[in-house]
Scaffold this motif. Structure first.
Motif, PDB file in Angstrom:
ATOM      1  N   ALA A  68       0.634  -1.141   0.056  1.00  0.00           N
ATOM      2  CA  ALA A  68       0.065  -0.013   0.047  1.00  0.00           C
ATOM      3  C   ALA A  68       1.040   1.174   0.031  1.00  0.00           C
ATOM      4  CB  ALA A  68      -0.942   0.060   1.129  1.00  0.00           C
ATOM      5  N   MET A  69       1.885   1.335   0.879  1.00  0.00           N
ATOM      6  CA  MET A  69       2.882   2.368   0.821  1.00  0.00           C
ATOM      7  C   MET A  69       3.374   2.659  -0.513  1.00  0.00           C
ATOM      8  SD  MET A  69       4.699   1.627   4.531  1.00  0.00           S
ATOM      9  CE  MET A  69       5.940   3.069   3.953  1.00  0.00           C
ATOM     10  N   VAL A  70       3.846   1.309  -1.074  1.00  0.00           N
ATOM     11  CA  VAL A  70       4.689   1.429  -2.428  1.00  0.00           C
ATOM     12  C   VAL A  70       3.603   2.257  -3.593  1.00  0.00           C
ATOM     13  CG1 VAL A  70       5.727   0.303  -4.403  1.00  0.00           C
ATOM     14  CG2 VAL A  70       6.114  -0.280  -2.063  1.00  0.00           C
ATOM     15  N   LEU A  71       2.327   1.734  -3.770  1.00  0.00           N
ATOM     16  CA  LEU A  71       1.520   2.319  -4.459  1.00  0.00           C
ATOM     17  C   LEU A  71       0.959   3.856  -4.222  1.00  0.00           C
ATOM     18  CD1 LEU A  71      -1.224  -0.725  -4.540  1.00  0.00           C
ATOM     19  CD2 LEU A  71       0.181   0.037  -6.306  1.00  0.00           C
ATOM     20  N   ILE A  72       1.017   4.020  -2.859  1.00  0.00           N
ATOM     21  CA  ILE A  72       1.084   5.499  -2.673  1.00  0.00           C
ATOM     22  C   ILE A  72       2.113   6.326  -3.377  1.00  0.00           C
ATOM     23  CG2 ILE A  72       1.021   7.348  -0.574  1.00  0.00           C
ATOM     24  CD1 ILE A  72      -0.742   5.264   1.123  1.00  0.00           C
ATOM     25  N   GLY A  73       3.320   5.849  -3.074  1.00  0.00           N
ATOM     26  CA  GLY A  73       4.473   6.522  -3.440  1.00  0.00           C
ATOM     27  C   GLY A  73       4.502   6.746  -5.167  1.00  0.00           C
TER      28      GLY A  73
END
Length: 339
Positions: free
Chosen positions: A239-244
């Protein structure tokens, strides 16, 4: 090289806010090992200053005395200094059991015997970045803000798995673990999703935990074709990677709001019961909507989990058109040197 143990906070937003402290410690030559609960540990894996992340095997809210004692004893001789970020007694037990020579933290819950260097508890609700930075022995400079980073190939991998192109989608994080007094109404999120999809022709990914899947499903159902529900279907790390990798994000005051801020993304954060004076998104591309002065509600901020009056006006009064306009401003190219 000084071997430093960091006892991490238990909330995602607080973990992000601790990054400037870690960057400062690493810059002065300390090797950082972060001990974190499993749902927070991924945040530290996105912090370049961290050399090692140790997943703690403890349950939320439990003392686990025997397990803490055994783990702490297994660390004896391994660390020179420990920074205890949470204020609880149990957070200070691990470095105490490990006999770390220097154990630094706030007095918290009466931890005189557990810490060798105690900072006085600050009054009220201080901003979190300077709160943590003070543990380094020097005050904040005023310009430090959290920063997270992933390699481009990691971003591309997560986007391929989600069926989107880097920079070709928006992200909403509509949930809030704290409670409904932080949640912007689902109908507003749905209206905004429809508007963004019509304007940009790009999908909106709805992120969150499994507990927030029903909320995200409600939003997606009210915005047909605009949204993809990924709540509960990705790890926190993904999820963090997709936000980034996203084009921009809209959220409540939540841990994922701070994740987006640490990536420097265009974002809009909707506040209601809490205050951006305490936990703002530290990001020059962030736009905060908080209607305390406009609404004149004497209860703002209440910091309650639910609205004691039942109307949630502090959030409901922020309409979707207003958030869309704020996001349009955030999406504008930044002057050189300000991004």
């Amino acid at each position: 090289m000084t071997r430093a143990l960091i006892i991490a906070p238990q909330w995602i937003g607080d973990a992000v806010m601790s990054e400037p402290l870690l960057a400062r410690l690493a810059a002065r030559g300390e090797r950082l090992s972060v001990a974190a609960l499993p749902w927070v540990a991924p945040v530290y894996r996105a912090m370049p200053p961290v050399a090692e992340v140790i997943d703690l095997p403890f349950a939320h809210g439990r003392l686990d005395w025997s397990a803490r004692r055994a783990l702490g004893r297994s660390w004896r001789g391994r660390f020179d200094v420990a920074y205890v970020l949470p204020n609880s007694i149990k957070a200070a037990l691990l470095p105490w059991f490990a006999r770390v020579p220097r154990r630094i933290g706030y007095r918290g819950e009466g931890r005189w015997l557990l810490l060798t260097e105690q900072h006085p508890n600050p009054p009220g609700r201080p901003p979190m970045v300077p709160f943590y930075l003070a543990l380094s022995g020097a005050p904040a400079h005023g310009d430090e803000r959290p920063a997270l980073a992933f390699a481009p190939e990691r971003l591309a991998q997560a986007c391929a798995a989600a069926g989107v192109a880097p920079g070709g989608f928006f992200v909403f994080a509509p949930g809030a673990e704290y409670g409904p007094a932080k949640v912007w109404p689902p109908a507003h999120y749905a209206e905004l999703a429809r508007a963004l999809h019509a304007e940009h022709g790009q999908p909106v990914l709805l992120l969150g935990s499994a507990k927030e899947a029903a909320l995200c499903g409600e939003i997606a159902a009210a915005a047909p074709g605009a949204c993809r529900v990924l709540a509960g279907q990705t790890s926190l790390l993904d999820a963090m990677v997709l936000i980034g990798a996203s084009r921009g994000m809209v959220s409540n005051d939540s841990g994922l709001m701070h994740v987006a801020a640490a990536f420097g993304l265009p974002q809009v954060a909707v506040f209601g019961s809490t205050s951006p004076e305490h936990t703002p998104p530290l990001n020059p591309r962030a736009r905060v909507l908080w209607l305390k002065d406009e609404l004149g509600l004497p209860c703002m901020p209440c910091f309650e989990r639910t609205c004691r009056f039942g109307h949630y006006r502090c959030l409901a009064a922020v309409d979707a058109a207003r958030v869309q306009a704020a996001l349009a401003v955030a999406l504008q190219p930044q002057p050189q040197g300000q991004a």
